[in-house]
Scaffold this active site. Structure first.
Site, short mmCIF file in Angstrom:
data_model
loop_
_atom_site.label_atom_id
_atom_site.label_comp_id
_atom_site.label_asym_id
_atom_site.label_seq_id
_atom_site.Cartn_x
_atom_site.Cartn_y
_atom_site.Cartn_z
N ILE A 172 39.08 -21.50 39.15
CA ILE A 172 38.55 -22.73 38.55
C ILE A 172 37.03 -22.68 38.48
O ILE A 172 36.44 -22.94 37.42
CB ILE A 172 39.02 -23.97 39.34
CG1 ILE A 172 40.54 -24.08 39.29
CG2 ILE A 172 38.37 -25.23 38.77
CD1 ILE A 172 41.11 -25.14 40.22
N ASP A 217 30.25 -18.74 47.70
CA ASP A 217 31.64 -18.50 48.08
C ASP A 217 31.68 -17.21 48.90
O ASP A 217 31.54 -16.12 48.36
CB ASP A 217 32.53 -18.36 46.85
CG ASP A 217 34.02 -18.28 47.21
OD1 ASP A 217 34.33 -17.89 48.35
OD2 ASP A 217 34.86 -18.61 46.35
N THR A 250 36.29 -32.15 41.74
CA THR A 250 37.67 -32.07 41.28
C THR A 250 38.52 -31.27 42.28
O THR A 250 39.61 -30.82 41.94
CB THR A 250 37.75 -31.40 39.89
OG1 THR A 250 37.07 -30.15 39.94
CG2 THR A 250 37.12 -32.28 38.83
N ALA A 251 38.00 -31.10 43.50
CA ALA A 251 38.69 -30.31 44.51
C ALA A 251 39.45 -31.24 45.46
O ALA A 251 40.56 -31.68 45.15
CB ALA A 251 37.68 -29.43 45.25
N ARG A 252 38.87 -31.55 46.61
CA ARG A 252 39.52 -32.41 47.59
C ARG A 252 38.54 -33.48 48.06
O ARG A 252 37.37 -33.22 48.29
CB ARG A 252 40.02 -31.59 48.80
CG ARG A 252 41.23 -30.71 48.50
CD ARG A 252 42.46 -31.57 48.22
NE ARG A 252 43.67 -30.80 48.01
CZ ARG A 252 44.15 -30.46 46.83
NH1 ARG A 252 43.48 -30.77 45.73
NH2 ARG A 252 45.28 -29.78 46.72
N ASP A 291 37.26 -37.00 41.17
CA ASP A 291 38.68 -36.95 40.84
C ASP A 291 39.56 -36.89 42.08
O ASP A 291 40.78 -36.93 41.98
CB ASP A 291 38.96 -35.74 39.93
CG ASP A 291 40.39 -35.71 39.39
OD1 ASP A 291 40.82 -36.74 38.85
OD2 ASP A 291 41.07 -34.68 39.54
N GLU A 344 44.53 -41.07 49.20
CA GLU A 344 45.04 -41.20 47.84
C GLU A 344 46.40 -41.88 47.82
O GLU A 344 47.31 -41.45 48.52
CB GLU A 344 45.12 -39.82 47.18
CG GLU A 344 43.74 -39.19 46.99
CD GLU A 344 43.78 -37.88 46.21
OE1 GLU A 344 44.88 -37.35 45.97
OE2 GLU A 344 42.70 -37.41 45.82
N HIS A 398 42.79 -38.26 40.47
CA HIS A 398 43.23 -36.91 40.84
C HIS A 398 44.16 -36.32 39.77
O HIS A 398 45.25 -35.83 40.07
CB HIS A 398 43.91 -36.91 42.21
CG HIS A 398 43.83 -35.56 42.88
ND1 HIS A 398 43.93 -35.40 44.25
CD2 HIS A 398 43.63 -34.31 42.38
CE1 HIS A 398 43.83 -34.12 44.56
NE2 HIS A 398 43.65 -33.44 43.43
N ILE A 399 43.67 -36.33 38.53
CA ILE A 399 44.48 -35.84 37.42
C ILE A 399 43.82 -34.63 36.74
O ILE A 399 44.23 -34.27 35.63
CB ILE A 399 44.77 -36.95 36.39
CG1 ILE A 399 43.51 -37.72 35.98
CG2 ILE A 399 45.81 -37.91 36.92
CD1 ILE A 399 42.59 -37.03 35.05
N GLY A 400 42.85 -34.02 37.41
CA GLY A 400 42.18 -32.87 36.81
C GLY A 400 43.15 -31.79 36.37
O GLY A 400 42.98 -31.17 35.32
#
Length: 310
Positions: A158, A177, A233-235, A259, A264, A283-285
């Site tokens: 991603i 990373d 858009t991760a957690r 997101d 949730e 959370h719809i990414g």
């Protein structure tokens, strides 16, 4: 399979599965837990059906669920994030945990870019103002992203897709990373402290672990440029949500596209709601028609791969 023998069960912690995935699992008895299964629901279902595999869509797979599933051999995530599965409990039972890695990468990367652009260009507030009859052309200035620095936390499938799109937009890309194997020549790997210091936009693309919970907090915001844009858009647990709101109010953060949430769905009194500068999605990414098929097929194939090795 021999019709005299019942098909082994596969429990899906959701209300449905793509037809293509169902076809892959034609030799199994698929059972569905519904859209919002509780731990009690899942314990009851695994006790009743004794599944050989679980496809995880919604809810958490806890030690109690794993303990109740006597014949369970594989837990297969309908997506890439396996933090909703108790991996230690699975490992103790010798149960394989799999993810449909990369199946929703395009969808999530596109959503991250959409949130980044939405924040930089004030899409939502300008739309709301227009519908209220306002014309803010003489007073509003958006953020131009060409030449700005995008800092990526996480350089998996991603994160690298986001990097490619942002590079095409003329952005400078830096990333952190420690597990990255190879990166394109337009992406510079840096220490995480440099992400905070150099970035005009920070986008999160890493899993949530005990070590990186609340990774972005008040002390990190203090190291960032004034007016930084945050995209997640991760957690949800990667960001201290109260600290983010304070950073928005102080203008340290220009805007944020979120997101994912620590809880949730978030409670009705969540600190994010009605906060200017926040662009929110549920959370719809990774939720697109294409990703739905790819994630379902990936989860199904992972089950077959594990069982065929037995």
């Amino acid at each position: 399979m021999n019709s005299n023998h019942p098909k082994p069960a596969v429990l899906v912690t959701g209300a449905d599965l793509a037809h293509e995935a169902i076809a892959i699992l034609k030799d199994f008895d698929l059972q569905y837990a519904g859209a919002k299964p509780t731990e009690e629901d899942l314990i009851r279902l695994v006790t009743q059906h004794d599944p050989i595999a679980i496809i995880v869509r919604y809810g958490r797979i806890t030690p109690a669920i794993i303990s109740a599933a006597k014949s369970l051999q594989v837990i297969s995530k309908h997506g890439s994030g396996i933090d909703t599965i108790d991996q230690a409990a699975a490992k103790a039972r010798g149960i394989h945990v799999c993810a449909a890695a990369g199946a929703n990468a395009a969808a999530v990367a596109e959503h991250a870019i959409a949130l980044m652009l939405g924040c930089a260009k004030s899409v939502a507030p300008l739309n709301a103002r227009m519908h209220q009859g306002h014309w803010d052309k003489s007073t509003h200035k958006s953020l131009e992203l060409e030449g700005r620095t995008l800092g990526l936390i996480g350089l998996g499938s991603i994160g690298l897709r986001v990097a490619a799109i942002a590079h095409a937009m003329g952005m400078r890309i830096i990333g952190f990373d420690p597990f990255a194997k190879s990166v394109p020549n337009y992406l510079q790997c840096v220490r995480i402290e440099e992400i905070w210091k150099q970035s005009d936009v920070i986008s999160l693309h890493c899993p949530l672990t005990d070590e990186n919970r609340n990774l972005i907090n008040a002390s990190v915001f203090a190291q960032c440029k004034d007016g930084v844009v945050i995209v997640n858009t991760a957690r949800g647990g990667l960001i201290n949500e109260s600290d983010l709101v304070q950073a928005l109010r102080s203008k340290k953060v220009r805007s944020a596209g979120i997101d994912s949430f620590s809880q949730e769905p978030p409670p009705a009194d969540h600190v994010f709601f009605n906060e200017p500068g926040l662009l929110l999605s549920p959370h719809i990414g990774g939720v697109t028609a294409d990703a739905y098929v790819k994630m379902g097929c990936g989860a199904a194939q992972n089950i077959l791969s594990v069982l065929n090795k037995k």
